[in-house]
Design a protein around this motif. Structure first.
Motif, short mmCIF file in Angstrom:
data_model
loop_
_atom_site.label_atom_id
_atom_site.label_comp_id
_atom_site.label_asym_id
_atom_site.label_seq_id
_atom_site.Cartn_x
_atom_site.Cartn_y
_atom_site.Cartn_z
N ASN A 92 0.81 -1.23 0.00
CA ASN A 92 0.00 0.00 0.00
C ASN A 92 0.84 1.28 0.00
O ASN A 92 0.34 2.36 0.31
N LYS A 93 2.11 1.15 -0.36
CA LYS A 93 3.00 2.31 -0.32
C LYS A 93 2.50 3.42 -1.24
O LYS A 93 2.40 4.59 -0.84
N GLN A 94 2.20 3.09 -2.48
CA GLN A 94 1.76 4.11 -3.44
C GLN A 94 0.39 4.68 -3.05
O GLN A 94 0.14 5.88 -3.22
N LYS A 95 -0.48 3.83 -2.54
CA LYS A 95 -1.79 4.29 -2.09
C LYS A 95 -1.66 5.29 -0.95
O LYS A 95 -2.38 6.31 -0.90
N PHE A 96 -0.71 5.03 -0.06
CA PHE A 96 -0.46 5.94 1.05
C PHE A 96 0.07 7.28 0.54
O PHE A 96 -0.32 8.34 1.03
N GLU A 97 0.96 7.22 -0.45
CA GLU A 97 1.51 8.45 -1.02
C GLU A 97 0.40 9.28 -1.66
O GLU A 97 0.41 10.52 -1.57
N ARG A 98 -0.56 8.62 -2.31
CA ARG A 98 -1.69 9.36 -2.90
C ARG A 98 -2.54 10.01 -1.81
O ARG A 98 -3.05 11.11 -1.99
N SER A 99 -2.67 9.33 -0.68
CA SER A 99 -3.42 9.91 0.44
C SER A 99 -2.71 11.14 0.98
O SER A 99 -3.36 12.13 1.36
#
Length: 228
Positions: free
Chosen positions: A136-143
Motif C-alpha cells: 500500500n506504499k503508493q496508495k499511502f503516497e496518494r493519500s
C-alpha cells in the motif's frame, strides 16, 4: 527530557487579546493616541515572536511571516495608506503560505507529511514496514497528496476570510483612532471566525490520514503512536 513547547494560551494573550485591548481602549488622544496605540499594540506580537524564537531556538517560517504581517499592518497605519491595502495584506500572507503548501505537493516532502505525519508522534518506521508488507506504499503516497491539497485549502479559507473581515470591519482611514479600534475588533473577531475553523480543518485532515494509516497497515492505535 520532555521538550518544552510554546504555550497556546500565551500566543492568544500576546498576539490577540493584549493588542486588541490596546487598539480599542487606549488609542484615544487622552491615552496613547492613534500612532502610539498602534505602535504599542503591534509591539506585543513582534516582541513575543522574538522571545519565542530566542527561548525555543526554533526558526519557524510561518511565525516569521506572522511578524512580517504585523510590521506591514504598522506600516499601513503609520504611513496612513488607503485601508484597502490592509485587506490585501490580510489575504496575502495566508495566501502565500497556501501556495507554498500546494507547491510542496510536487516535491519529495509535502508540508503535511512534516507537520502532521512525522516521526515525532507516529511510529513511521513500523508504518512504512507495514505499508510495504501489504503493498500500500503508493496508495499511502496518494493519500498524502490529497491531505496536502486539503491542508493548502485551509490557507485559502483563511485568505478569503481575512480579506472579507478586513473589508467589512476596517472602513475608517488609517492613522486614526477609529482605524485602530476597528483593527482591534477585527483581530478579536478573526480568532473565532478564522483560527478556530482552520484548526478544526487541520484536525479533520489528521483524522483522515489516521484512518488511512489504520486501513492500509492494519495496525492498532497503540502501535501507530510512537512509544515514549
Amino acid at each position: 527530557m520532555t521538550e518544552k513547547k510554546p504555550s497556546p494560551l500565551n500566543d492568544i494573550i500576546f498576539n490577540v487579546i493584549v493588542p486588541s485591548v490596546i487598539l480599542m481602549k487606549f488609542s484615544s488622544d487622552e491615552h496613547l493616541g492613534a500612532v502610539g496605540g498602534l505602535v504599542v499594540a503591534l509591539a506585543f506580537p513582534v516582541l513575543f515572536g522574538g522571545y519565542e524564537l530566542f527561548k525555543y531556538k526554533k526558526f519557524n517560517f510561518i511565525s516569521l511571516l506572522g511578524i512580517v504581517s504585523v510590521l506591514l499592518t504598522g506600516g499601513i497605519g503609520l504611513l496612513e495608506l488607503d485601508n484597502k491595502w490592509l485587506a490585501v495584506k490580510e489575504a496575502l500572507i495566508p495566501g502565500l503560505i497556501g501556495i507554498g503548501v500546494f507547491i510542496s505537493t510536487f516535491t519529495k516532502y509535502p508540508v503535511v507529511s512534516k507537520m502532521l505525519i512525522n516521526d515525532t508522534v507516529l511510529n513511521m518506521s513500523l508504518i512504512h514496514e507495514k505499508l510495504n508488507e501489504f503493498g500500500n506504499k503508493q496508495k499511502f503516497e496518494r493519500s498524502l497528496v490529497t491531505a496536502n491539497y486539503l491542508f493548502a485549502s485551509t490557507f485559502v479559507f483563511s485568505s478569503v476570510m481575512n480579506y472579507v473581515l478586513a473589508k467589512v470591519i476596517v472602513t475608517s482611514p488609517s492613522g486614526t483612532q477609529a482605524f485602530n479600534e476597528e483593527l482591534g475588533r477585527m483581530t478579536l473577531v478573526s480568532y473565532p471566525m478564522i483560527a478556530i475553523p482552520s484548526m478544526l480543518m487541520m484536525m479533520g485532515i489528521f483524522f483522515y490520514m489516521w484512518r488511512q494509516i489504520r486501513q492500509m497497515t492494519q495496525l492498532e492505535s497503540a502501535q501507530i503512536l510512537k512509544a515514549e
